[in-house]
Structure formats: C-alpha cells, structure tokens
Design a protein around this motif. Structure first.
Motif, PDB file in Angstrom:
ATOM      1  N   UNK C 389      62.613  80.967  59.008  1.00  0.00           N
ATOM      2  CA  UNK C 389      63.558  81.912  58.421  1.00  0.00           C
ATOM      3  C   UNK C 389      64.928  81.872  59.084  1.00  0.00           C
ATOM      4  N   UNK C 390      64.941  81.532  60.343  1.00  0.00           N
ATOM      5  CA  UNK C 390      66.255  81.487  60.995  1.00  0.00           C
ATOM      6  C   UNK C 390      66.915  80.113  60.876  1.00  0.00           C
ATOM      7  N   UNK C 391      66.370  79.268  60.053  1.00  0.00           N
ATOM      8  CA  UNK C 391      66.913  77.937  59.797  1.00  0.00           C
ATOM      9  C   UNK C 391      67.074  77.165  61.102  1.00  0.00           C
ATOM     10  N   UNK C 392      66.055  77.326  61.946  1.00  0.00           N
ATOM     11  CA  UNK C 392      66.129  76.617  63.222  1.00  0.00           C
ATOM     12  C   UNK C 392      64.917  75.738  63.470  1.00  0.00           C
ATOM     13  N   UNK C 393      63.996  75.724  62.496  1.00  0.00           N
ATOM     14  CA  UNK C 393      62.816  74.872  62.677  1.00  0.00           C
ATOM     15  C   UNK C 393      62.235  74.554  61.305  1.00  0.00           C
ATOM     16  N   UNK C 394      61.467  73.486  61.288  1.00  0.00           N
ATOM     17  CA  UNK C 394      60.742  73.126  60.070  1.00  0.00           C
ATOM     18  C   UNK C 394      59.265  73.080  60.411  1.00  0.00           C
ATOM     19  N   UNK C 395      58.470  73.662  59.541  1.00  0.00           N
ATOM     20  CA  UNK C 395      57.013  73.614  59.721  1.00  0.00           C
ATOM     21  C   UNK C 395      56.417  72.742  58.631  1.00  0.00           C
ATOM     22  N   UNK C 396      55.631  71.792  59.060  1.00  0.00           N
ATOM     23  CA  UNK C 396      54.927  70.957  58.084  1.00  0.00           C
ATOM     24  C   UNK C 396      53.424  71.063  58.348  1.00  0.00           C
ATOM     25  N   UNK C 397      52.671  71.222  57.273  1.00  0.00           N
ATOM     26  CA  UNK C 397      51.208  71.234  57.403  1.00  0.00           C
ATOM     27  C   UNK C 397      50.692  69.974  56.732  1.00  0.00           C
ATOM     28  N   UNK C 398      49.878  69.211  57.474  1.00  0.00           N
ATOM     29  CA  UNK C 398      49.415  67.975  56.858  1.00  0.00           C
ATOM     30  C   UNK C 398      48.020  68.163  56.257  1.00  0.00           C
ATOM     31  N   UNK C 399      47.508  67.102  55.682  1.00  0.00           N
ATOM     32  CA  UNK C 399      46.235  67.223  54.969  1.00  0.00           C
ATOM     33  C   UNK C 399      45.055  67.342  55.913  1.00  0.00           C
ATOM     34  N   UNK C 400      45.306  67.228  57.223  1.00  0.00           N
ATOM     35  CA  UNK C 400      44.227  67.439  58.179  1.00  0.00           C
ATOM     36  C   UNK C 400      44.362  68.776  58.874  1.00  0.00           C
ATOM     37  N   UNK C 401      45.088  69.675  58.247  1.00  0.00           N
ATOM     38  CA  UNK C 401      45.303  71.009  58.792  1.00  0.00           C
ATOM     39  C   UNK C 401      45.946  71.010  60.172  1.00  0.00           C
ATOM     40  N   UNK C 402      46.823  70.059  60.366  1.00  0.00           N
ATOM     41  CA  UNK C 402      47.633  70.042  61.589  1.00  0.00           C
ATOM     42  C   UNK C 402      48.988  70.630  61.244  1.00  0.00           C
ATOM     43  N   UNK C 403      49.458  71.512  62.080  1.00  0.00           N
ATOM     44  CA  UNK C 403      50.795  72.063  61.870  1.00  0.00           C
ATOM     45  C   UNK C 403      51.781  71.290  62.747  1.00  0.00           C
ATOM     46  N   UNK C 404      52.781  70.691  62.101  1.00  0.00           N
ATOM     47  CA  UNK C 404      53.775  69.925  62.850  1.00  0.00           C
ATOM     48  C   UNK C 404      55.057  70.724  62.872  1.00  0.00           C
ATOM     49  N   UNK C 405      55.523  70.940  64.073  1.00  0.00           N
ATOM     50  CA  UNK C 405      56.720  71.766  64.218  1.00  0.00           C
ATOM     51  C   UNK C 405      57.899  70.873  64.582  1.00  0.00           C
ATOM     52  N   UNK C 406      58.959  71.018  63.841  1.00  0.00           N
ATOM     53  CA  UNK C 406      60.182  70.242  64.105  1.00  0.00           C
ATOM     54  C   UNK C 406      61.304  71.212  64.399  1.00  0.00           C
TER      55      UNK C 406
END
Lengths: 275, 224, 757
Positions: C389-406
C-alpha cells in the motif's frame, strides 16, 4: 627687419574657374563677430575676416584660441551646445547664416565638414558616401552609384576601395578613412568644406595624401582648414589667419605670414618661439 | 609619392639649369670674343649678364619661399642650398665673363698686337671645364663631378705661367703694359671662373651624395 | 655568473618594497579566485539543481528481499495492511491467515502464520472472494446467493517489551442475500461512499449468468449505526446484450460496470433510484476476438485497465463527452503488450501505477504517462501479486505458495519527459493537454505536472511586459539622450532610475488591488487612451514642422516637450472619455462582450495588467541602459551626421541607434531577463491560473511565481519538490539560452558597429 611688403616670387595658384562669374574675395565674411559660451564666457572677440572663394584659408593658433569655434560657427555646429550666444554676423555669399529664415539643415548641406578624428559611420563605404543623399531622400540607385564614384575619385580613394564599396568603412586605414570622410563631405557637392585639424591623427604619408587632396579640391570648393601643424598651413593654404586668445592677430597671404609676419606674436608662433 | 609642390622644386632646378646654360654661353662667348676680337660678341655678353642677375634673384626668392613654406628636408634641402650656392657661383662666373668682355673691348680699342701666352689653351680648358660642370649638373653625374676639381691644378698652373709671361711682357714693353695687365686680369678671371666651376662640382657631389668634399685630399689643390 | 665583479646593491630609490609586490601578487590571486569563484558558484547552483532534478528521470528499482513460505495448500486471495507487515492469505474455505513480517529486512515475526477467528458463518461456502484494497474489505460471495464483507481492522500497537507491532481484528458484517437465492455468486462487487452503499453480483441462474445489483441502507441513529438492510434490488440482465462475467462498482457507489463474455462493457449509472445504461463499449473492438481477459480499476475508480488474451493492454477513462454531456468511458491510454492477458493485477494505492503480468512476467506500469516503470521475468510462476500500500514493496505469491518479497523504490513514478513537456490526456479529459495542477482534494487525485503552461505563462507575461515597456523605454531613451536639453536630462534620468528601486511587491500590490479593478472596468477606455496618445504624438510630429518658422522659433529646440506633454495628457484624457463612450454605445460591457466575441475568458487579473505592472518594473532598466548606450555613441558620429545635413531624428535613427544597438540590445535582454524572472508582481497580479493561452485578458502562472507559490507546500524531496527544481532549471536554461544568444548577437552587432578608436 626686412620690408614687410616683400615681393613674393610666386603668386597663389589661380583657381580653375568653372564659370565666368568672378570669384568673390569675401565669399565667407565674418563681421564684428563675438561668441560666448554659457552666455557670458567670451571666446571670440570682434572678429572680422573675409575668406576668398575657392582658395584654402588656414586658421592657426595655439589651443583654445577660438579657431575651431569660429570654424564650427560657419556651419552652426555650435548650435548643439547649451547656452551659446553670438554677436555680429557671418555671411556666406552675402547672406547671413543667422538669418531666421535660413534652415540650419539646409545651411549644413551647403557646407561639408571634415573632423579631427576621422568618423566614418559604422556602415559600408558606399553607404557612408551616400549618407547625405539618403537623408535628403534621394535613393535612386544610378544617382547614388554615380555620386559614390565621383566622390571617391575626387577624394583620390576610388582605386583603393572600388572593389570593396560594400564592406565596412572600418576596414580602411586611418588615412583612407579620413579621405572617405572627405569623399562623404563632398558627395552632396557643397560649396564650402570646413576641415577641423583633418590630419592630426594621421601619419605623414596619409597627411601628405590629404594635403595633396586639399590642393586638388580647392579648384572646386572654398576650403577652410584649422590646423595645429604650421608646416601644413604653409603647404596647403593660400591665406592664413593667426588667432590668439579669441582675437584675430594677423590675417594675410600664407607667404606673408610665414616669411614676413607683421605682428611679432605671429612671428613668434610660426617660428615656434611662442610662449 | 609626388607631392603637389614638387613641381616648384623642379621649376627651380630648371631655372638654375637655364641660368647655367646662359652662364656657359656667356663664358664661351667672352672667350670667343677674346680670341676672335669680336667686340659685338663681347657687348652681347655684357648685356646678357643682367638676365643672369635677374635669374639669380628669382632663384633666391623662390628658394627661400620654398624653404619657408614647404619645410624641405634631406635631398630637397641640399638641393635648395646647392641651388642657391650654385646660382651664386654662376652669377660670379657670369660677372667674370662680363669683366673679360669689358677688357676684350678695351683691348680691341687699343688695337695692339699682343702675345697671348697660354691664354688660348687656358680658355679651351676653362670652357671645357665649365661645360663639363654644367653637364654634371644637368645629368646628376656625381662621379664626373668628383673628378673635376683635380683639373683645377692644371688650370692654376697655366694661369701662373700666364702671369709670369705677361709680367715679363709688361717689364719688356712698358708701352703695352696696360694691355698686358688686362690680359693678366683676363687670365685671373678665367682662373676665377674655373674656381667657381670647381665649387659647383663640389656642390654637385654634396647634392647627390650628401658628402662634403671641399678641402679634402681628393680636391687638395697643388697651390693651396 | 662567476665574474668577480660584485654588483653594488641597487640604490633604494630603484627598489620595490616587498609589501608592494606581495600585495600585488595577493590581489592578483584574489581577483582570479573571485572570478573563478563566481563561475564555480554558478556551476554549483546548476549542479545542485541538477542533483535535485535527476532522480525524477530514474526508473523504478526493484530488488529481491526474501522469500517466505506460506504454509497453505491453496491461496485464493492475498492482500496486505497499510505497512505491508501483516499480509493475509485466504484459502478456498474462506479462512484468513496472517503472516507476521515485521519490516522487509527483519526476520519473520514471532507470530508466524496465524488466524484471527473465522469470519464466515457456518454453511457459508464461498464461491467468490474479492479484496477491496482501498477499504481493506474482503468480499465473500456464497454458492447459495448470499454475500458478506469482512472488514480488516489493522492497527499499530507498541507492546511494553518495546518495538512496534501491527495487530489485526475482523469486523462483523451481516450476511446478506443477493440475486436469486440458492444460486452461486460468480462475481461480486461492493461500493460504499458513505451515503450510497451498493453491491453487485454475477450469478448463474439456471445455467445463464445474470447481473444483480442491490442498494443497501444503514440508518444512522443516536445510538450509532443501525442495522444494514437491503434497500432495493435490481436485475440488470435485461439491459445487457451478452452474458455478464465480471462486475465492478466504483467507491462512490454510483455506477456499475459489467463485463460480458463477448468483451462488451456496460456502464450503468445510478440516479434517483434507477440504473441507466449510459454506455456500452467494446475495448478491443478492433481485434478479431473481442473478449476481455481482465478488467480492473486503477486508483480513483475512474479508469479501467483492460487486457486482451493476446496481451494487448488498454486503459479506458471516464471523461465528459461533449456529444452527450455526460461522463462516459473513452480509450485514453495504450500500453505495450504483455505476452498474454493479465493473470494477476494490483493497483497502487498511492498513485496511478499498477502491477500486472502473466506467467512469470511482472510489469509495473504507470497509467498517466503510459510508461513501463519496471518489467522482469521472475524465476517463478506468479499466481498473485500485490503492490504494498505504501508503494514501497511488491509481493508475489508463486504456485508453490512461496511469498516473494521485493523492495520497490520508485519515488517519482509519474515523472518523465511526457509528464513535464508532453501532452497528456488526463482522467476526465476528452483531449490530451498541457496541465499544471500539482495537488488535488483527494488521495487518488491524478497529478498534472506539465511545465508547458508555466513556460507559456512566463513567456506570455514577458511578452506583454515587453510590449508595454520596450516602446516606452526605448523612445524615452531616444528622446532624453538625443533631443532633450542635457540640463534637463540630468533630472529625468535619476528620476526614472528611482523607479527601478520600487520594490516589485509594491508594484504587484498596486497592480492587483488598484490597477486591475480600474483596467478591468474600463478596458476600452484604456485602449483608446493609449491609442489616442500615440496618435496625437504622431500628429504633432507631422504638424509641427509645417508651422511657420516664426511660431516654431518661440520654442527652443530641446524644450518641445513643454508643449507635447500637456497635449498628450489631454489626448489621454479625451481617449479615455471616448473609450467609455463607445463601449457604452456599441458593446455594453467589455467584460461580458469580450468572451462572447472571441470565445476567450476575461479575468480581472490578467496579462494586460501584468504587462503594465511588470512593464513599470523593467522600463527603468531598459531606459537607463539604452540611454547610456545612446549617450555613449561617439559625438563624432552625431556631429558627422548633423554636419552632412541630417536632422536630429535622422541622426538618431540612422546613426545613433545602429551604433548603440549592442548596448540597446543588452538593455532589452536585461529587461527581458528581469521580466522572465519577475516573481512578486506575477504572483500578486495574475491570478496564477496555469493556462496555456496567449489571451491578453486571462491570467497566467509563470515558472517563478509557481515556485514561489508551491515550494512551501511541496514535501521535501517529493515529486512536486523536485519538479519545482526542474522548473527552476528550465527557467535557468531559458535565461541561459536567451543570454547566450543575446551575447552572441550583441558581439556581432558590436563588431559591426564598433566605433573607431
């Protein structure tokens, strides 16, 4: 002391006349002329002299003697100065230049002037020469071309500049510039040319050329020249007037002034023993 | 660059040359009158002397006017000085030829046969010298002008011999004394003419080279 | 050197004191340093401004931070709190799990994965879930025609052991029926503007999808909010021409946007208790297959981002159509294609950016400027993605239920050449335009940062000021230097120079509060007075020489003004009266007539007034410098010209002005520089409306005034702050360019008109 009425071996060169009208000996006639700056400061005192037509008359005298002031009165250039006043009169060809009916601009058209410092305008050689025609509203090309060629020939400058008429006048040498100023002054074919120390900023070669030119021009124009250079006055003039402290001390043929002046101040001045 | 008043100087020079020509004519006429006994010629020489005098006055006036008004320098000023000096010399030479002419007339009137000594030769030398000087003047030939003063020695020699010769004649025949004295004076006049001619030659050298060769080794004369 | 001869010491009178030499050397160095210092200072200013500006033109930086396993079999929905520290995951059963992620770079929080109660009542089998990110609401639709909303209540607590923790609780919301009972909800949308509440659902009834909308009502009582009740239900299916598949409601809850299977979008507008189909459009009408792969709102709910199965991406925005005089959608932006239709989408809550992608490709794009901020093939298949929400990170969830934080660093997403200098079609606009509007009333406001209106405003102010000042200053300088008696000039010149010392704020104040009302009340009178003054001057100039010499002699040259000035005053007065007269006779009120006649606006504080006021500020400079230039023309030129029989005027025009032209030119350029940089007068007397037009009777906003007005409001190092520095740089470059050109030209003029020494 030798006899003041010394017989001169060579008479002044007879001017080439273009008409049958006899030349006036009092073409420019200064009568009882007094001149004041700031209304009270008198610089010229009761001057009387007659300047003959188509001859060269030189005004000599130490700085501040009023010779330039008198010269600048002849074409009323002094009008530009605040607080001037004059008494007496100056006549050209019998007419007073201070006559209220005389338009000063038209008076100046009759009288060419060459200044101490050559002052070509920041224009081309061509435009410098035709300036007096242009301000008079004459723009016909053929006429201008003719005037340029005639004036430059008369000023002995044609051969030197004919290939660069449309280049800046500032590209010329000092002597050429002064001759350009002479060409400019005669472009409108005035009757009189006033020269205010025309060679004081020039080297001897250029000075010589200007002097030769003056010698040529007197066939056609009445010339009055102010000069500090006594040799120059002696060389180019037919008559010489010596001024001192605003007064005309002696006025005579140049030979008389330089070989046998009557007044001792004149003698002292022309012989360089003045002061 | 030729200045507008250059012509005045040339006029002056021309006038000088005219004067020189007239002077040479006068000298040669006077000597011709002497040797030919031509009184008319002698009288003509006397008359034309006035013209030469006038020329000298005119040249002087013009030269001084030129000096006053044209402020000449360098060769111009040398020329003016030389012109004035040369015109003076010429005038003196013309005077001498006049005095010769006068004596010739008197000798002719006395109608005596006289021995001329070396006068004929002296006259030839003198006329020759004067002509050459004038040629130098006309042709601006300083080289030749420089050589001319040396000839004066010879002329002086001849004059001295004439002097001796005529002195002896005066002592030998007192009735002819006045005539021989005239001849002595004529010889003296010729010698004076040659002196003036020599002066002119020296002045020509001065004019053309700006170098004064008077009273130097080159021109030292035997009798001085 | 080895000579035994020793020079006697130099006599004292020939010696130079060491102090003199030292001082001389010191001053030489000092002056060199001073000169160099000035250049360095200017360069440093330039460098400083450039350093402030450069970040605007950098792209987004995205760096991988960490991957966190989410111990769930299937994540249907993913979202995050405002801080991105407590993301949630919803599984197919509707259970909401929170993951404790305190800070991107810190180790996982002690709470791990946890649940905060089960919000769904028994028997509620979710068939659709949507996350309303703006309101932090999770929408659930059931397979039996009901829906509910779970608002997430995040708050920050500061536990006694120190640090800071984000806590979450679930609010209660009634389960309400929607559409036909008993049929599963396929898509669900909810909007709540405070006054309007609206829910919409796509429901499959007997095999055919239908679109139902219902308005909700909540009574506000003294004891708080009353129960939420269904106000009215609508079946919009009959208004659709194709089978609905997706529905959206803007947060104002005043419209419904439905997408059909065939790719047709229907825009229903809610007014006076009824829904009207305002517009139907097909975003990909040009393509063979018009079906839309994804449709989502961009922040503000004014623009819709569509992707096509082929990856084509378009944005349609609402604008006011002149044809229908209502707000309808129109294609506003085109983006580079994705390889396929977007599988995941997340709109930024801070700006008009959005994250979309397909497969393992993620692309961060910015709507306003149509640019791709960042795009990358990630080493996993993305199932869900979120912009923090603060436009300071991106969250990606992959098909193995891993959350990748950028980590996302993109402080100025909307900045770029197009923003500052290009035409942009902003939301709500029918055409692309140059606009400056740095702040708006709402968070979702689309910033308009075009510098063009400001540049135009600057040039406009300068133009009108120069139009007013140059003729007066130059003619005045010609008169005083060439015609007036020098004795009088000695009084006039200092008097005009005193004008230059008038503070510009005083001029601005006078212009805004005194001049502007007068001028706006009497524009025709002012114009006629100006015209009359000019005309009478020309007439006098032509009549005077024709007068008999005896009359003219009464007036010494150099004192002509004694007659002219009263005459001009009279002409001005007469012109004023006449102007009022003809205004009354022919056009009534100029202020009303002008917009009608020319279709241009008339404002009281306008460029005309600024021209006057700023003209006053620059007249003294131009006057005094060009007067000096003309006075310094060598007298030899003037005398030479006069002696050749030229009149004073001819001399002035033909000789003095050309010769003085380098100086006059400098005077004009310095005046121009002053006008370009002038701030206070413009701030006070223009109305500061950033319009891009040359209308003399409208206001403007100049670069300098804009900086003065906005910089106090601009957050430090924010986009606006840096943009203001950019505008300062533009101003700097403009004056630099003008000065350089002027200097080159001046040198040429000087070479040409150089006086002979």
């Amino acid at each position: 002391m030798p006899d003041p009425a010394i017989k001169t071996a060579v008479t002044p060169q007879a001017s080439v006349t273009t008409s049958d009208v006899p030349l006036r000996a009092d073409y420019i006639s200064v009568r009882n002329f007094n001149f004041f700056y700031n209304g009270v400061h008198q610089v010229l005192f009761d001057l009387n002299l007659d300047i003959p037509e188509r001859q060269v008359t030189a005004f000599i005298g130490p700085s501040g003697c009023g010779k330039s002031t008198l010269l600048r009165n002849i074409n009323r250039m002094n009008d530009l100065i605040d607080g001037i006043r004059h008494e007496g009169d100056i006549f050209i060809d019998g007419h007073s230049i201070f006559d209220p009916d005389i338009e000063v601009i038209s008076l100046r058209k009759r009288i060419g002037m060459v200044f101490q410092k050559s002052n070509p305008f920041p224009k081309s050689i061509y435009e410098n020469i035709v300036y007096s025609l242009r301000v008079a509203g004459r723009h016909r090309k053929s006429e201008l071309d003719e005037v340029v060629e005639r004036s430059l020939h008369a000023a002995a400058l044609w051969d030197e500049v004919k290939d660069r008429l449309h280049q800046s006048a500032f590209g010329l040498s000092g002597g050429q510039m002064q001759r350009l100023c002479i060409a400019r002054a005669i472009a409108n074919q005035p009757e009189i040319i006033l020269m205010d120390e025309p060679c004081s900023a020039l080297d001897p070669i250029a000075t010589g050329k200007i002097e030769d030119l003056i010698h040529e021009l007197k066939k056609q124009f009445t010339i009055v020249i102010v000069t500090h250079n006594m040799q120059q006055a002696a060389r180019v003039s037919d008559r010489t007037a010596f001024f001192y402290l605003g007064k005309l001390i002696e006025y005579n043929s140049t030979e008389a002034i330089f070989m046998n002046p009557i007044n001792s101040q004149t003698e002292a001045y022309v012989s360089g023993r003045f002061g | 660059m030729k200045r507008f008043y250059q012509g005045e100087l040339e006029n002056l020079r021309t006038q000088l040359l005219v004067m020189a020509e007239r002077t040479v004519t006068n000298i040669s006429d006077a000597l011709a009158a002497l040797h030919g006994g031509d009184i008319q010629l002698a009288e003509r020489v006397i008359k034309s002397d006035d013209v030469i005098d006038e020329l000298e006055v005119a040249i002087d006036a013009e030269a001084s006017r030129y000096i006053a008004l044209r402020s000449p320098v360098a060769s111009d000023v040398r020329l003016l000085i030389v012109i004035m000096k040369v015109s003076h010399d010429l005038e003196r030479m013309a005077d001498e030829s006049t005095s010769i002419s006068k004596r010739v007339i008197r000798l002719m009137e006395s109608r005596h046969m006289l021995e001329m000594g070396m006068l004929p030769e002296l006259s030839l030398q003198a006329v020759d010298l004067v002509r050459e000087v004038v040629e130098c003047l006309v042709g601006d030939d300083s080289g030749k002008a420089e050589s001319l003063p040396m000839r004066d020695k010879e002329i002086d020699q001849m004059h001295r011999r004439n002097f001796q010769f005529f002195t002896e004649k005066v002592q030998g025949s007192p009735e002819l004394a006045s005539d021989y004295i005239d001849l002595i004076f004529i010889s003296k006049a010729i010698e004076r003419i040659c002196d003036h001619a020599t002066n002119i030659a020296e002045e020509i050298v001065y004019l053309l080279r700006g170098m004064d060769i008077r009273h130097t080794e080159k021109t030292k004369r035997a009798n001085v | 050197m080895s000579s035994p001869y020793v020079r006697p010491p130099l006599p004292e009178r020939f010696q130079v004191a060491k102090r003199t030499l030292a001082f001389d050397r010191f001053m030489q160095t000092f002056i060199k340093l001073g000169g160099g210092g000035i250049i360095v200072a200017v360069l440093l200013i330039f460098v400083f401004i450039a350093l402030q500006v450069i970040p605007l033109f950098r792209g987004a930086r995205v760096d991988f931070v960490k991957s966190v396993p989410v111990a769930l079999d299937e994540v249907v929905l993913m979202g995050a709190d405002d801080w991105g520290e407590l993301p949630f995951f919803v599984d197919a059963s509707g259970s909401i799990f929170f993951k404790d992620l305190p800070g991107l770079s810190q180790p996982d929080g002690g709470r791990g994965i946890f649940q905060v109660g089960n919000p769904l009542p028994a028997g509620f089998v979710p068939s659709v879930m949507r996350f309303n990110e703006n309101q932090k609401q999770i929408l659930f639709g059931s397979d039996d025609g009901r829906f509910t909303i779970v608002p997430l209540q995040y708050r920050t607590v500061f536990p006694p052991e120190g640090g800071r923790r984000v806590e979450v609780s679930l609010e209660s919301f009634p389960v309400l029926p929607i559409g036909q009972p008993g049929y599963p909800v396929l898509d669900l949308a909810y909007g709540d503007s405070g006054t309007n509440k609206m829910a919409a659902a796509v429901q499959v009834v007997d095999g055919s999808p239908r679109l139902f909308v219902q308005t909700l009502f909540q009574r506000r009582t003294l004891l708080g909010l009353g129960p939420l009740t269904i106000e009215r239900s609508y079946d919009l299916t009959p208004l659709l021409s194709a089978k609905p598949v997706q529905v959206l409601i803007p947060f104002e809850a005043n419209a419904v946007v439905a997408l059909s299977e065939s790719g047709e979008v229907s825009y229903f507008f809610y007014q006076n208790g009824e829904f009207y189909l305002r517009q139907s459009f097909t975003p990909f009408a040009g393509l063979e297959d018009t079906a839309v792969a994804s449709m989502d709102y961009i922040l503000g709910d004014v623009s819709l981002m569509f992707t096509h199965a082929s990856g084509v991406m378009r944005v349609w925005s609402l604008y006011r159509s002149e044809a229908t005089d209502s707000r309808i959608f129109g294609e506003a932006k085109r983006f580079p294609d994705l390889p396929a239709g977007a599988d995941f989408y997340s709109a930024s809550l801070r700006n008009k950016g959005f994250l979309a992608g397909t497969g393992s490709l993620a692309s961060l794009r910015y709507m306003t400027t149509e640019v791709v901020r960042w795009e990358q093939q990630l080493p996993f298949t993305i199932v869900q993605a979120r912009i923090a929400p603060r436009y300071n990170a991106l969250f990606f969830l992959d098909d193995t239920s891993q959350l990748h934080i950028y980590d996302l660093r993109d402080p100025h997403p909307m900045a770029g050449w197009r923003t500052f200098f290009g035409r942009i079609r902003y939301e709500g606009q029918a055409h692309a335009s140059f606009e400056w509007q740095s702040t708006g009333g709402r968070d979702d406001f689309e910033r308009k940062l075009s510098l063009v209106p400001l540049i135009v405003g600057t040039l406009k102010g300068t133009l009108y000021a120069m139009l007013f000042a140059v003729p007066i200053a130059l003619l005045g300088a010609i008169y005083t230097s060439q015609f007036l008696r020098p004795a009088l000039r000695a009084y006039i010149k200092p008097a005009v120079e005193i004008m230059a010392s008038l503070p510009s704020v005083v001029l601005g104040f006078l212009a805004a509060l005194w001049l502007a009302p007068i001028v706006s009340n009497a524009v025709p009178a002012v114009l006629t007075a100006i015209f009359a003054i000019c005309l009478s001057a020309v007439i006098v100039g032509n009549v005077y020489p024709a007068l008999p010499r005896s009359v003219r002699r009464l007036l010494p040259s150099g004192y002509e003004f004694a007659v002219l000035v009263p005459l001009l005053l009279f002409a001005g007065w007469a012109g004023w009266q006449m102007g009022n007269l003809w205004e009354a006779m022919f056009i009534g009120d100029f202020r009303l007539w002008y917009p009608q006649a020319f279709g241009l606006s008339f404002e009281q504080r306008n460029a005309f007034v600024v021209g006057f006021a700023m003209g006053f500020a620059i007249i003294p400079i131009i006057f005094t410098l060009s007067d000096d230039a003309m006075t310094n023309v060598p007298d030899a030129f003037r005398s030479g010209s006069l002696a050749l029989g030229a009149s004073r005027w001819q001399t002035a025009i033909r000789i003095v002005i050309p010769t003085a032209s380098p100086g006059i030119f400098s005077a004009l350029m310095i005046g121009l520089g002053r006008a370009v940089g002038e701030t206070m007068i413009v701030v006070m007397a223009t109305g500061n409306s950033p319009v891009t037009e040359w209308n003399p009777f409208s206001g403007m906003r100049t670069l300098s005034a804009n900086i003065a007005v906005e910089l106090p409001e601009a957050p430090y190092l924010g986009t606006l702050y840096r943009t203001l520095f950019l505008s300062a740089m533009v101003l700097f470059l403009m004056t630099f360019l003008v000065n350089t050109l002027a200097e080159i030209l001046r040198q040429r003029l000087r070479e040409r008109y150089r006086a002979v020494e």
